[in-house]
Design an enzyme around this catalytic site. Structure first.
Site, PDB file in Angstrom:
ATOM      1  N   CYS A 156       0.865  -1.171   0.000  1.00 12.76           N
ATOM      2  CA  CYS A 156       0.000   0.000   0.000  1.00 12.76           C
ATOM      3  C   CYS A 156       0.908   1.229   0.000  1.00 12.76           C
ATOM      4  CB  CYS A 156      -0.830  -0.040   1.276  1.00 12.76           C
ATOM      5  SG  CYS A 156      -2.506   0.507   1.071  1.00 12.76           S
ATOM      6  N   CYS A 207      -4.095  -0.311  -3.293  1.00 12.62           N
ATOM      7  CA  CYS A 207      -4.551   1.026  -3.661  1.00 12.62           C
ATOM      8  C   CYS A 207      -3.901   1.446  -4.969  1.00 12.62           C
ATOM      9  CB  CYS A 207      -4.235   2.023  -2.563  1.00 12.62           C
ATOM     10  SG  CYS A 207      -2.508   2.115  -2.126  1.00 12.62           S
ATOM     11  N   CYS A 209       4.526   0.286  -7.129  1.00 14.27           N
ATOM     12  CA  CYS A 209       5.044  -1.014  -6.710  1.00 14.27           C
ATOM     13  C   CYS A 209       5.904  -1.610  -7.810  1.00 14.27           C
ATOM     14  CB  CYS A 209       3.887  -1.955  -6.395  1.00 14.27           C
ATOM     15  SG  CYS A 209       4.436  -3.517  -5.729  1.00 14.27           S
TER      16      CYS A 209
END
Length: 144
Positions: free
Chosen positions: A7, A83, A90
């Site tokens: 996240c 999210c 990421c």
């Protein structure tokens, strides 16, 4: 198998997911290493996340926000982003399966204390449903 929940702040959604995954992995008898981290970690876990998880009998108060570099990211078998911000930031890990659970950020919700807690509970319950489904899928793979 190693799983990471990623996240942005690693203060609510990914922490709750980590707590549920550890709990349900044990319940389902799965040998999992579960991690969470954030692309821009907060200073602490949202107190509301700790509170609503305790309502489910899961204590995440010893967990803490971590940077992506703080976990063995390159060893992950499954990475789940929670999210939009984390999905974009990421890193791609070769060989790791990636999923995205687009969930609203309860830490950013504005309202009274009770309204915030209610929003945290809604997100918590959705995470729990998804984690249970994931554990059931993993249990089936172990059987196959």
């Amino acid at each position: 198998m190693k799983i990471a929940f990623i996240c942005t702040g690693n203060s609510a959604r990914s922490q709750m997911a980590e707590g549920f995954a550890k709990y349900y992995a044990k319940k389902y008898g799965l040998d999992l290493e579960v991690y969470s981290a954030g692309s821009n970690p907060a200073k602490r876990i949202a107190p509301e996340a700790i509170k609503v998880m305790k309502e489910k009998g899961i204590d995440i108060s010893a967990q803490y926000p971590k940077k992506l570099e703080d976990i063995p990211l390159n060893e992950m078998d499954l990475i789940i982003t929670l999210c939009g911000g984390a999905k974009e930031s990421c890193p791609t890990v070769p060989g790791a399966r990636q999923e995205h659970w687009d969930l609203p950020d309860p830490a950013a919700y504005e309202g009274s204390e009770e309204e915030r807690l209610e929003f945290f509970r809604k997100v918590r319950d959705e995470i729990e449903k998804r984690v249970i489904k994931l554990m059931e899928e993993l249990k089936e793979k172990v059987k196959a």
